[in-house]
Scaffold this motif. Sequence first.
Motif, short mmCIF file in Angstrom:
data_model
loop_
_atom_site.label_atom_id
_atom_site.label_comp_id
_atom_site.label_asym_id
_atom_site.label_seq_id
_atom_site.Cartn_x
_atom_site.Cartn_y
_atom_site.Cartn_z
N GLN A 118 136.14 -6.08 168.78
CA GLN A 118 135.18 -5.19 168.14
C GLN A 118 135.77 -4.45 166.94
O GLN A 118 135.04 -3.94 166.11
CB GLN A 118 134.62 -4.18 169.15
CG GLN A 118 135.57 -3.08 169.56
CD GLN A 118 136.56 -3.47 170.64
OE1 GLN A 118 136.55 -4.60 171.13
NE2 GLN A 118 137.43 -2.55 171.00
N ALA A 119 137.09 -4.42 166.82
CA ALA A 119 137.73 -3.70 165.72
C ALA A 119 138.38 -4.64 164.71
O ALA A 119 139.11 -4.18 163.84
CB ALA A 119 138.79 -2.76 166.29
N ARG A 120 138.11 -5.93 164.82
CA ARG A 120 138.80 -6.90 163.97
C ARG A 120 137.80 -7.64 163.09
O ARG A 120 137.13 -8.57 163.54
CB ARG A 120 139.60 -7.86 164.83
CG ARG A 120 140.72 -7.12 165.55
CD ARG A 120 141.55 -8.02 166.39
NE ARG A 120 142.71 -7.28 166.88
CZ ARG A 120 143.44 -7.65 167.89
NH1 ARG A 120 143.16 -8.76 168.54
NH2 ARG A 120 144.48 -6.93 168.27
N LEU A 147 129.36 -5.20 163.97
CA LEU A 147 129.54 -5.40 162.53
C LEU A 147 129.33 -4.09 161.77
O LEU A 147 130.06 -3.80 160.82
CB LEU A 147 128.58 -6.47 162.01
CG LEU A 147 128.90 -7.90 162.43
CD1 LEU A 147 127.72 -8.81 162.14
CD2 LEU A 147 130.16 -8.40 161.74
N ASN A 148 128.34 -3.33 162.19
CA ASN A 148 128.06 -2.05 161.54
C ASN A 148 129.24 -1.09 161.64
O ASN A 148 129.49 -0.30 160.73
CB ASN A 148 126.81 -1.42 162.15
CG ASN A 148 126.34 -0.21 161.38
OD1 ASN A 148 126.10 -0.30 160.18
ND2 ASN A 148 126.24 0.92 162.07
N ASP A 149 129.97 -1.16 162.75
CA ASP A 149 131.09 -0.27 162.99
C ASP A 149 132.42 -0.81 162.47
O ASP A 149 133.46 -0.14 162.61
CB ASP A 149 131.23 0.02 164.49
CG ASP A 149 130.05 0.81 165.03
OD1 ASP A 149 129.34 1.46 164.23
OD2 ASP A 149 129.82 0.75 166.26
N CYS A 150 132.42 -2.02 161.91
CA CYS A 150 133.66 -2.66 161.48
C CYS A 150 133.46 -3.24 160.08
O CYS A 150 133.02 -4.37 159.93
CB CYS A 150 134.03 -3.76 162.47
SG CYS A 150 135.64 -4.51 162.16
N PRO A 151 133.77 -2.46 159.06
CA PRO A 151 133.49 -2.90 157.69
C PRO A 151 134.29 -4.15 157.29
O PRO A 151 135.37 -4.41 157.81
CB PRO A 151 133.87 -1.71 156.82
CG PRO A 151 134.64 -0.79 157.68
CD PRO A 151 134.38 -1.15 159.10
N PHE A 152 133.73 -4.88 156.35
CA PHE A 152 134.34 -6.08 155.78
C PHE A 152 135.44 -5.63 154.82
O PHE A 152 135.26 -5.55 153.62
CB PHE A 152 133.26 -6.89 155.04
CG PHE A 152 133.72 -8.24 154.58
CD1 PHE A 152 133.52 -9.37 155.35
CD2 PHE A 152 134.33 -8.40 153.34
CE1 PHE A 152 133.92 -10.62 154.92
CE2 PHE A 152 134.74 -9.65 152.89
CZ PHE A 152 134.54 -10.77 153.68
#
Length: 160
Positions: A118-120, A147-152
């Motif tokens: 979830q953090a990668r 995805l919302n919590d883990c920016p590209f």
Amino acid sequence: MERTYIGMGSNLADPAEQLRSAVEALAQLPDSRLVGVSAFYQSDSLLAGQPRYTNAVAALDTAMPPLQLLDALQAIELGQGRERHERWGPRTLDLDILLFGDRLIDEPRLKVPHYHMQARPFVLYPLAEVAPASLTLADGRTLAQLLNDCPFVGLERLCS
């Protein structure tokens, strides 16, 4: 058959070629069908001093039990020169079961959903290419929420 998602990564010995070879090997697994493969992404290693990683995610439908699939994935890794000297060391190939259907698995050798996925971003963004937008993890979180919590950030999408 259960839909599984396999995270793939490499930072040694021509990483893109390692992933292409892994995809070919996944397509040959017994009682399984390769459904899709994301684009390849490059990112810095989580540890300083290592070469950049190339990552992707494959969608696989399989009738194999989880630990049998894990054994098959580890055999593919070994066949491509994987050496297990240290847990976080550089590697020719790393194949991880990210999700296995809607199961929560807590075995000594296998934890699903894969820890810290979830953090990668190098896991989530390729996963989003091969999984439905409505994908919900066994713990109730949706891929869209993750995805919302883990920016590209720190990713470079490559031509596969």
